[in-house]
Design a protein around this motif. Structure first.
Motif, mmCIF file in Angstrom:
data_model
loop_
_atom_site.group_PDB
_atom_site.id
_atom_site.type_symbol
_atom_site.label_atom_id
_atom_site.label_comp_id
_atom_site.label_asym_id
_atom_site.label_seq_id
_atom_site.Cartn_x
_atom_site.Cartn_y
_atom_site.Cartn_z
ATOM 1 N N LEU A 52 -25.232 40.298 22.993
ATOM 2 C CA LEU A 52 -23.874 39.757 22.961
ATOM 3 C C LEU A 52 -22.899 40.655 23.696
ATOM 4 N N SER A 53 -23.023 41.969 23.528
ATOM 5 C CA SER A 53 -22.142 42.906 24.233
ATOM 6 C C SER A 53 -22.310 42.804 25.737
ATOM 7 N N SER A 54 -23.538 42.607 26.183
ATOM 8 C CA SER A 54 -23.772 42.521 27.626
ATOM 9 C C SER A 54 -23.176 41.245 28.223
ATOM 10 N N LEU A 55 -22.982 40.228 27.405
ATOM 11 C CA LEU A 55 -22.368 38.996 27.908
ATOM 12 C C LEU A 55 -20.888 39.173 28.215
ATOM 13 N N VAL A 56 -20.247 40.108 27.519
ATOM 14 C CA VAL A 56 -18.805 40.305 27.692
ATOM 15 C C VAL A 56 -18.473 41.648 28.341
ATOM 16 N N ASP A 57 -19.443 42.319 28.929
ATOM 17 C CA ASP A 57 -19.189 43.607 29.583
ATOM 18 C C ASP A 57 -18.368 43.379 30.849
ATOM 19 N N THR A 58 -17.187 43.981 30.894
ATOM 20 C CA THR A 58 -16.304 43.823 32.048
ATOM 21 C C THR A 58 -15.872 45.160 32.634
ATOM 22 N N ARG A 59 -16.505 46.251 32.221
ATOM 23 C CA ARG A 59 -16.083 47.581 32.672
ATOM 24 C C ARG A 59 -16.274 47.785 34.169
ATOM 25 N N GLY A 60 -17.368 47.314 34.700
ATOM 26 C CA GLY A 60 -17.618 47.500 36.120
ATOM 27 C C GLY A 60 -18.181 48.863 36.478
ATOM 28 N N GLU A 61 -18.377 49.717 35.502
ATOM 29 C CA GLU A 61 -18.954 51.040 35.740
ATOM 30 C C GLU A 61 -20.432 51.024 35.368
ATOM 31 N N ALA A 62 -21.237 51.756 36.136
ATOM 32 C CA ALA A 62 -22.672 51.828 35.838
ATOM 33 C C ALA A 62 -22.936 52.649 34.585
#
Length: 195
Positions: A52-62
């Motif tokens: 679920l967290s990966s669906l909303v990850d918007t950081r853009g950092e590796a």
């Protein structure tokens, strides 16, 4: 009654699948944390986001390591979903393309994920300066790749490839005038090759 049984069966199957994925992610994080700990010189953690967290990850950092007001690093790094996925499958990537000169984005992305783990590990070691951290990471990308299943010769080529193809394209703050063969940041000054 039959509908309730079907619903319970579906809920049970989804719960079992969720638990299995959670356990797999914990094992994966522990494996990456062992590699990062070796580079950090202390026991550290690696966090990979759940489904679920990966669906909303918007950081853009590796990857990311937070530092407190006193300049002390956290005890873990947070990696992006893409970085974690690439590290999970690093040993399955065919890096023979480096010799042929025909690698594409999938191979570069996989190699960069190993570099990212090295970079974040040096932040965890206490280096806040991006240029210094990047220089040390460039010299340890092969270490990470080997620990994650890439053969030693391929890991060395991967490291040189990342240095030649990735480093020149990074933002200025990721460069250091002291990062060169025999320079102050050279971790192996007695070795002729760099990084």
């Amino acid at each position: 009654m039959r509908a309730i049984a079907v619903v319970l069966l579906v809920v049970g199957a989804l719960s079992a699948l969720g638990f299995s994925r959670h356990e797999q992610r914990v094992r994966e994080q522990d494996r990456l944390a062992a590699v990062a700990s070796d580079l950090a010189g202390r026991k550290v953690g690696v966090h990979c986001p759940g489904f679920l967290s990966s669906l909303v990850d918007t950081r853009g950092e590796a990857g990311q390591v937070r530092f407190d007001a006193a300049g002390r690093p956290a005890n873990h790094t947070d990696l992006s979903p893409q970085t974690c996925k690439a590290l999970r499958h690093l040993d399955r990537v065919d890096f023979a393309c480096i010799d042929r000169g025909d690698c594409g984005f999938p191979q570069f992305n996989a190699a960069w994920s190993a570099h990212t783990l090295a970079h974040e590990a040096f932040h965890l070691r206490g280096f806040d300066d991006e240029g210094v951290t990047e220089c040390y990471a460039l010299q340890n990308t092969a270490f990470v790749a080997e620990r994650l299943g890439v053969s030693e010769p391929q890991a060395e080529k991967l490291q040189a490839w990342i240095y030649a193809r990735g480093y020149p394209n990074e933002p200025e703050e990721y460069h250091s005038a002291q990062c060169y063969n025999g320079g102050p940041l050279d971790l192996r000054p007695n070795v002729a090759t760099f990084p």
